[in-house]
Every structure is written in structure tokens, then in C-alpha cells.
Design a protein around this motif. Structure first.
Motif, short mmCIF file in Angstrom:
data_model
loop_
_atom_site.label_atom_id
_atom_site.label_comp_id
_atom_site.label_asym_id
_atom_site.label_seq_id
_atom_site.Cartn_x
_atom_site.Cartn_y
_atom_site.Cartn_z
N ASP A 1 28.31 -43.20 13.03
CA ASP A 1 27.56 -44.01 12.93
C ASP A 1 26.66 -44.13 14.03
OD1 ASP A 1 27.88 -45.25 10.77
OD2 ASP A 1 28.70 -46.79 11.25
N CYS B 1 25.63 -40.31 14.00
CA CYS B 1 23.82 -39.91 13.42
C CYS B 1 23.04 -40.41 13.47
CB CYS B 1 24.13 -40.37 11.80
SG CYS B 1 22.27 -40.68 10.83
N GLN B 2 22.68 -41.48 14.44
CA GLN B 2 21.31 -42.22 15.60
C GLN B 2 21.27 -41.20 16.81
OE1 GLN B 2 23.52 -45.66 17.70
NE2 GLN B 2 21.02 -46.66 17.50
N ASP C 1 15.50 -44.10 11.65
CA ASP C 1 16.88 -44.43 10.74
C ASP C 1 16.47 -45.71 10.58
OD1 ASP C 1 19.51 -44.81 10.49
OD2 ASP C 1 19.60 -45.67 12.76
N SER D 1 27.59 -44.22 4.99
CA SER D 1 27.05 -44.83 5.31
C SER D 1 27.15 -46.30 4.31
CB SER D 1 25.82 -45.16 5.91
OG SER D 1 24.60 -44.70 4.79
N ASP E 1 29.02 -53.61 7.50
CA ASP E 1 28.77 -53.28 8.52
C ASP E 1 29.98 -52.97 9.45
OD1 ASP E 1 26.26 -53.13 8.84
OD2 ASP E 1 26.16 -55.50 9.35
N THR F 1 31.97 -44.69 7.62
CA THR F 1 31.47 -44.09 8.97
C THR F 1 30.76 -44.77 10.00
OG1 THR F 1 29.47 -45.03 8.17
CG2 THR F 1 29.44 -42.98 7.86
N ASP F 2 32.49 -45.66 10.03
CA ASP F 2 32.49 -46.94 10.76
C ASP F 2 33.81 -46.24 12.36
OD1 ASP F 2 33.17 -48.60 13.66
OD2 ASP F 2 33.97 -50.08 12.98
#
Length: 134
Positions: free
Chosen positions: A31, A34-35, A45, A65, A70, A75-76
Motif C-alpha cells: 500500500d 503504491c502511494q 490516489d 487493494s 482496510d 496489499t497490507d
């Protein structure tokens, strides 16, 4: 000790004209990667994405994602848990409508004493996320 990944990221087919070299620690997640990539290319985003570890969209070997989940999004996951190798290539597939494909190449993996904030160490060229809006 922590691992530092030096990676090159470029939009598919533009590796010589437009790219970013990024350094990121192994305790950062997909994550966060990606950011950083989106920030590096000045993208908004606001879309779904997946990391295609076998360079195939929507495969079983991808991390997607999920804005509804969350805490449980695939992706975490920390980069170190992916067991990346020097020379490995994989994709970031961003915005499933416009289908932006970013190629990610692992150039170096080093041990570092302390974790640090991800950083852009080299930048070349520009792209527009929505060129059809001009």
C-alpha cells in the motif's frame, strides 16, 4: 537491521523516457509503495490497484487493494514478506478503467541500520494521469 530496496518504476513502454528510482525499506507495505509511486508521478490516489507479481493482470499471484477491507487487504503486506530478489520485475496495475501499468524492477537490496521514509532518488520525464482532459 532492515532491508532497503532500490527500485526503478516506469509506465509500461516508457522506461527510457519516464521513470522514477525509489528507495524504500522492507518494513513498508505494498500500500505504501503504491502511494509513493502515485506521488512520484503526480497521480491522484483514488482508484483500485493490484500488484501483479507474475506480470499478469487479475492472476492468483497478485495482491489487490480492497477499500472495503482496510485491515485485511492483501496489499497490507510488508515488502520483506514478498521475498523479492534483485532483478525481479512485477507490475502495479492502477485504475482498472484507464489500466495504467507501471513496471517495477528491483535493482538492489541492501541491509541498513535504521528504517527511513521512502524517497525518490532519481526522476526523469513526466506523464499525465488524465491527458484527455486537457
Amino acid at each position: 537491521m532492515s532491508k532497503q530496496y532500490s527500485i526503478k518504476v516506469y509506465p509500461a513502454g516508457m522506461g527510457r523516457e519516464v521513470y522514477r528510482n525509489i528507495e524504500i525499506c522492507g518494513d513498508e507495505t505494498l500500500d505504501r509503495l503504491c502511494q509513493i509511486i502515485l506521488e512520484a508521478f503526480d497521480f491522484d490516489d483514488e482508484h483500485l490497484y493490484e500488484f501483479c507479481m507474475d506480470n499478469c493482470m487479475y492472476s492468483e499471484n497478485s495482491y489487490q487493494s480492497d477499500p472495503e477491507e482496510d485491515d485485511d487487504a492483501s496489499t497490507d503486506i510488508a515488502l520483506d514478506k514478498l521475498k523479492l530478489n534483485k532483478g525481479q520485475k512485477f507490475w502495479l496495475h492502477y485504475d482498472f478503467g484507464d489500466d495504467w501499468m507501471f513496471t517495477i524492477t528491483v535493482h538492489k537490496i541492501n541491509e541498513v541500520e535504521e528504517s527511513f521514509e521512502p524517497r525518490i532518488v532519481k526522476s526523469k520525464g513526466q506523464i499525465q494521469q488524465y491527458p484527455y482532459l486537457d
